[in-house]
Design an enzyme around this catalytic site. Structure first.
Site, PDB file in Angstrom:
ATOM      1  N   TYR A 182      20.217  18.173  87.442  1.00 11.06           N
ATOM      2  CA  TYR A 182      21.497  18.273  88.169  1.00 11.06           C
ATOM      3  C   TYR A 182      21.808  19.719  88.571  1.00 11.06           C
ATOM      4  O   TYR A 182      21.959  20.036  89.760  1.00 11.06           O
ATOM      5  CB  TYR A 182      22.596  17.679  87.276  1.00 11.06           C
ATOM      6  CG  TYR A 182      24.015  18.009  87.658  1.00 11.06           C
ATOM      7  CD1 TYR A 182      24.483  17.851  88.965  1.00 11.06           C
ATOM      8  CD2 TYR A 182      24.914  18.461  86.685  1.00 11.06           C
ATOM      9  CE1 TYR A 182      25.804  18.149  89.287  1.00 11.06           C
ATOM     10  CE2 TYR A 182      26.228  18.748  87.005  1.00 11.06           C
ATOM     11  CZ  TYR A 182      26.669  18.603  88.297  1.00 11.06           C
ATOM     12  OH  TYR A 182      27.961  18.905  88.617  1.00 11.06           O
ATOM     13  N   ILE A 183      21.858  20.610  87.598  1.00 12.56           N
ATOM     14  CA  ILE A 183      22.228  21.993  87.927  1.00 12.56           C
ATOM     15  C   ILE A 183      21.045  22.719  88.568  1.00 12.56           C
ATOM     16  O   ILE A 183      21.198  23.426  89.568  1.00 12.56           O
ATOM     17  CB  ILE A 183      22.730  22.737  86.667  1.00 12.56           C
ATOM     18  CG1 ILE A 183      23.934  21.991  86.066  1.00 12.56           C
ATOM     19  CG2 ILE A 183      23.109  24.172  87.009  1.00 12.56           C
ATOM     20  CD1 ILE A 183      24.379  22.502  84.701  1.00 12.56           C
TER      21      ILE A 183
ATOM     22  N   GLY B  71      14.875  14.578  85.085  1.00  6.39           N
ATOM     23  CA  GLY B  71      15.099  15.089  86.438  1.00  6.39           C
ATOM     24  C   GLY B  71      14.634  14.100  87.485  1.00  6.39           C
ATOM     25  O   GLY B  71      14.051  13.057  87.175  1.00  6.39           O
TER      26      GLY B  71
ATOM     27  N   TYR C 293      23.048  20.543  69.393  1.00  5.63           N
ATOM     28  CA  TYR C 293      22.892  21.018  70.779  1.00  5.63           C
ATOM     29  C   TYR C 293      23.333  22.483  70.872  1.00  5.63           C
ATOM     30  O   TYR C 293      22.603  23.340  71.385  1.00  5.63           O
ATOM     31  CB  TYR C 293      23.710  20.149  71.740  1.00  5.63           C
ATOM     32  CG  TYR C 293      23.831  20.754  73.121  1.00  5.63           C
ATOM     33  CD1 TYR C 293      22.706  20.909  73.925  1.00  5.63           C
ATOM     34  CD2 TYR C 293      25.062  21.203  73.609  1.00  5.63           C
ATOM     35  CE1 TYR C 293      22.806  21.496  75.184  1.00  5.63           C
ATOM     36  CE2 TYR C 293      25.168  21.775  74.860  1.00  5.63           C
ATOM     37  CZ  TYR C 293      24.043  21.922  75.643  1.00  5.63           C
ATOM     38  OH  TYR C 293      24.140  22.516  76.881  1.00  5.63           O
TER      39      TYR C 293
ATOM     40  N   LYS D 238      20.898  26.110  71.463  1.00  8.46           N
ATOM     41  CA  LYS D 238      21.103  27.159  72.482  1.00  8.46           C
ATOM     42  C   LYS D 238      21.448  28.498  71.809  1.00  8.46           C
ATOM     43  O   LYS D 238      21.035  29.558  72.277  1.00  8.46           O
ATOM     44  CB  LYS D 238      22.239  26.742  73.413  1.00  8.46           C
ATOM     45  CG  LYS D 238      21.924  25.509  74.261  1.00  8.46           C
ATOM     46  CD  LYS D 238      21.186  25.902  75.527  1.00  8.46           C
ATOM     47  CE  LYS D 238      21.025  24.717  76.449  1.00  8.46           C
ATOM     48  NZ  LYS D 238      20.547  25.084  77.781  1.00  8.46           N
TER      49      LYS D 238
ATOM     50  N   LEU E 220      32.837  12.913  82.032  1.00  9.36           N
ATOM     51  CA  LEU E 220      34.107  12.324  82.468  1.00  9.36           C
ATOM     52  C   LEU E 220      34.166  12.055  83.972  1.00  9.36           C
ATOM     53  O   LEU E 220      34.478  10.921  84.381  1.00  9.36           O
ATOM     54  CB  LEU E 220      35.262  13.257  82.059  1.00  9.36           C
ATOM     55  CG  LEU E 220      36.643  12.789  82.499  1.00  9.36           C
ATOM     56  CD1 LEU E 220      37.020  11.461  81.857  1.00  9.36           C
ATOM     57  CD2 LEU E 220      37.692  13.864  82.168  1.00  9.36           C
TER      58      LEU E 220
ATOM     59  N   ILE F  95      39.545   6.527  77.695  1.00 10.07           N
ATOM     60  CA  ILE F  95      40.016   7.883  77.363  1.00 10.07           C
ATOM     61  C   ILE F  95      39.876   8.063  75.856  1.00 10.07           C
ATOM     62  O   ILE F  95      40.453   7.301  75.070  1.00 10.07           O
ATOM     63  CB  ILE F  95      41.478   8.078  77.810  1.00 10.07           C
ATOM     64  CG1 ILE F  95      41.552   8.025  79.344  1.00 10.07           C
ATOM     65  CG2 ILE F  95      42.038   9.388  77.264  1.00 10.07           C
ATOM     66  CD1 ILE F  95      42.935   8.289  79.913  1.00 10.07           C
TER      67      ILE F  95
HETATM   68  N1  UFG Z   1      35.993  11.816  78.086  1.00  9.11           N
HETATM   69  C1  UFG Z   1      36.706  10.636  78.015  1.00  9.11           C
HETATM   70  N2  UFG Z   1      36.061   9.490  78.380  1.00  9.11           N
HETATM   71  C2  UFG Z   1      34.760   9.465  78.810  1.00  9.11           C
HETATM   72  C3  UFG Z   1      34.057  10.691  78.889  1.00  9.11           C
HETATM   73  C4  UFG Z   1      34.704  11.854  78.501  1.00  9.11           C
HETATM   74  O1  UFG Z   1      37.865  10.607  77.632  1.00  9.11           O
HETATM   75  O2  UFG Z   1      34.240   8.382  79.117  1.00  9.11           O
HETATM   76  C5  UFG Z   1      36.674  13.075  77.711  1.00  9.11           C
HETATM   77  C6  UFG Z   1      36.002  13.771  76.532  1.00  9.11           C
HETATM   78  O3  UFG Z   1      36.515  13.284  75.337  1.00  9.11           O
HETATM   79  C7  UFG Z   1      36.360  15.227  76.821  1.00  9.11           C
HETATM   80  C8  UFG Z   1      36.432  15.309  78.357  1.00  9.11           C
HETATM   81  O4  UFG Z   1      36.584  13.972  78.789  1.00  9.11           O
HETATM   82  O5  UFG Z   1      37.623  15.510  76.318  1.00  9.11           O
HETATM   83  C9  UFG Z   1      35.179  15.897  78.975  1.00  9.11           C
HETATM   84  O6  UFG Z   1      34.060  15.205  78.434  1.00  9.11           O
HETATM   85  P1  UFG Z   1      32.584  15.357  79.016  1.00  9.11           P
HETATM   86  O7  UFG Z   1      31.725  14.398  78.242  1.00  9.11           O
HETATM   87  O8  UFG Z   1      32.613  15.247  80.493  1.00  9.11           O
HETATM   88  O9  UFG Z   1      32.199  16.859  78.674  1.00  9.11           O
HETATM   89  P2  UFG Z   1      32.188  17.599  77.258  1.00  9.11           P
HETATM   90  O10 UFG Z   1      33.404  18.469  77.256  1.00  9.11           O
HETATM   91  O11 UFG Z   1      31.988  16.709  76.122  1.00  9.11           O
HETATM   92  O12 UFG Z   1      30.812  18.360  77.347  1.00  9.11           O
HETATM   93  C10 UFG Z   1      30.648  19.591  77.916  1.00  9.11           C
HETATM   94  C11 UFG Z   1      29.226  19.733  78.405  1.00  9.11           C
HETATM   95  C12 UFG Z   1      28.274  19.786  77.227  1.00  9.11           C
HETATM   96  C13 UFG Z   1      28.730  20.853  76.253  1.00  9.11           C
HETATM   97  C14 UFG Z   1      30.143  20.581  75.826  1.00  9.11           C
HETATM   98  C15 UFG Z   1      30.639  21.641  74.886  1.00  9.11           C
HETATM   99  O13 UFG Z   1      28.872  18.643  79.238  1.00  9.11           O
HETATM  100  O14 UFG Z   1      26.986  20.098  77.671  1.00  9.11           O
HETATM  101  O15 UFG Z   1      30.984  20.568  76.978  1.00  9.11           O
HETATM  102  O16 UFG Z   1      31.754  21.180  74.175  1.00  9.11           O
HETATM  103  F1  UFG Z   1      27.975  20.864  75.143  1.00  9.11           F
END
Ligand code: UFG
Length: 329
Positions: A11-12, A36, A141, A145, A191, A208
């Site tokens: 993606y990135i 990928g 994870y 890193k 999300l 959520i």
């Molecule tokens: N969320 C929901 N429902 C969903 C998916 C996500 O409520 O179906 C919420 C999560 O709880 C979070 C927010 O939306 O509060 C964002 O969630 P994402 O899964 O989109 O992203 P994250 O914050 O979990 O993950 C990101 C990066 C990771 C990294 C992480 C560090 O994608 O690679 O931040 O905390 F490790």
């Protein structure tokens, strides 16, 4: 410059390949195609299907293609998966990067732009997060890193010609504004794409995760940075590298949006009343994560162009509405 992009079909990485080519660089994209998509690689890039662990093949390509700089995006990046399968994360993300560095060493390539993560901060001691704050990851994870950042510091100290910059990403989102590239993960856990897949009825609803966080609307707050702004920062960072450099920067927009705010933006962009369910907190989710990105602004002059969540979501929708089944569709 001749640039190798490791993870260039992801993606990135695929967005970085496109932007580098548009900026006039020669690009060699390397990817093992585990997650990928070869369709995402820009047609003007040279593509090599190589795993990070394959040091001799990487060395050969670095030499033959006369690479000046490596941008490294090749990583496993699911927090949950890293908890259940930590060895794959240390193997791919940590050992894989050591293999890449060995290849660079053998080929005499002295510049690296490394994708790190805000997950190296773990539960932050304060927000917004600045680069000097304590780094104590809360999942494998983040540790995988963090280990690479440690390796880079030690290798940089041993080879004063080597120059690196580690960029700590916050929540990367959106797609190329021209609609040519997208975000296609399997499984999709993020999300914004999940909201859009719910709008397309490809998933039945968006759950959520938690409504009882200590935030104004009870849902988690995150810093969503547009993928094109993120890639622009990589190019700025690459251009700034001087022998002996070891730099660390946060990449975010410097403000956060709650899950409910992102939901509202997605409903507005798609014009769909997205079906929502309310579930418990997802383990390991900090309440609030957003960056202080002043350091890269002050030192390198980079700032994000996209700061409105609806604009970021609109670029993701632009691609997904035409590719509801991703690259394979
Ligand atoms: N969320 C929901 N429902 C969903 C998916 C996500 O409520 O179906 C919420 C999560 O709880 C979070 C927010 O939306 O509060 C964002 O969630 P994402 O899964 O989109 O992203 P994250 O914050 O979990 O993950 C990101 C990066 C990771 C990294 C992480 C560090 O994608 O690679 O931040 O905390 F490790």
């Amino acid at each position: 410059m001749n640039v190798m992009v490791a993870g260039g079909a992801g993606y990135i990485g695929s967005h970085a390949v496109k932007q580098l080519i548009e900026a006039g660089h020669r690009v060699v994209a390397v990817d093992n195609l585990y997650r990928g998509h070869v369709e995402a690689v820009h047609p003007e890039a040279v593509f090599c299907e190589i795993a990070l662990a394959d040091t001799p093949s990487l060395t050969r390509v670095l030499r033959e293609q006369e690479i000046d700089c490596v941008m490294h995006f090749a990583a496993l990046a699911y927090v949950g998966e890293s908890v259940t399968d930590p060895l794959s994360y240390y193997e791919n993300n940590t050992a894989g990067t050591v293999s890449l560095l060995q290849a660079m060493d053998a080929a005499g390539v002295k510049r690296l732009v490394f994708s790190s993560t805000c997950a190296t901060y773990g539960e932050p001691e304060a927000t917004p997060i600045v680069e000097t704050m304590r780094q104590e990851p809360i999942n494998p994870y983040g540790w995988s890193k963090w280990c690479v950042e440690r390796v880079l510091k030690d290798y940089g100290a041993a080879d004063r010609q080597f120059a690196y910059v580690a960029l700590r990403y916050f929540n990367v989102a959106g797609c190329a504004a021209d609609g040519s590239l997208g975000e296609d993960h399997d499984p999709e856990t993020h999300l914004i794409p999940r909201l859009l897949l719910a709008a397309l009825e490809k998933v039945d609803k968006l759950t959520i995760f938690g409504t009882d966080y200590p935030t104004p609307d009870g849902t988690c707050i995150r810093d969503y940075i547009h993928v094109e702004d993120l890639c622009a920062a990589h190019i700025v960072a690459m251009n700034a590298l001087q022998p002996g450099d070891g730099r660390f920067y946060n990449l975010g927009i410097g403000k956060g949006y709650s899950v409910r705010e992102v939901l509202e933006a997605a409903a507005g962009v798609t014009d769909v009343k997205i079906p929502v369910a309310y579930g418990p907190r997802r383990p390991g989710d900090p309440a609030i994560l957003f960056a202080n990105a002043e350091k890269i602004r002050n030192e390198l002059g980079w700032t994000a162009r996209y700061t409105e969540i609806s604009e970021i979501v609109a670029t993701a929708w632009n691609w997904l509405k035409d590719h509801p089944d991703g690259y394979g569709g």
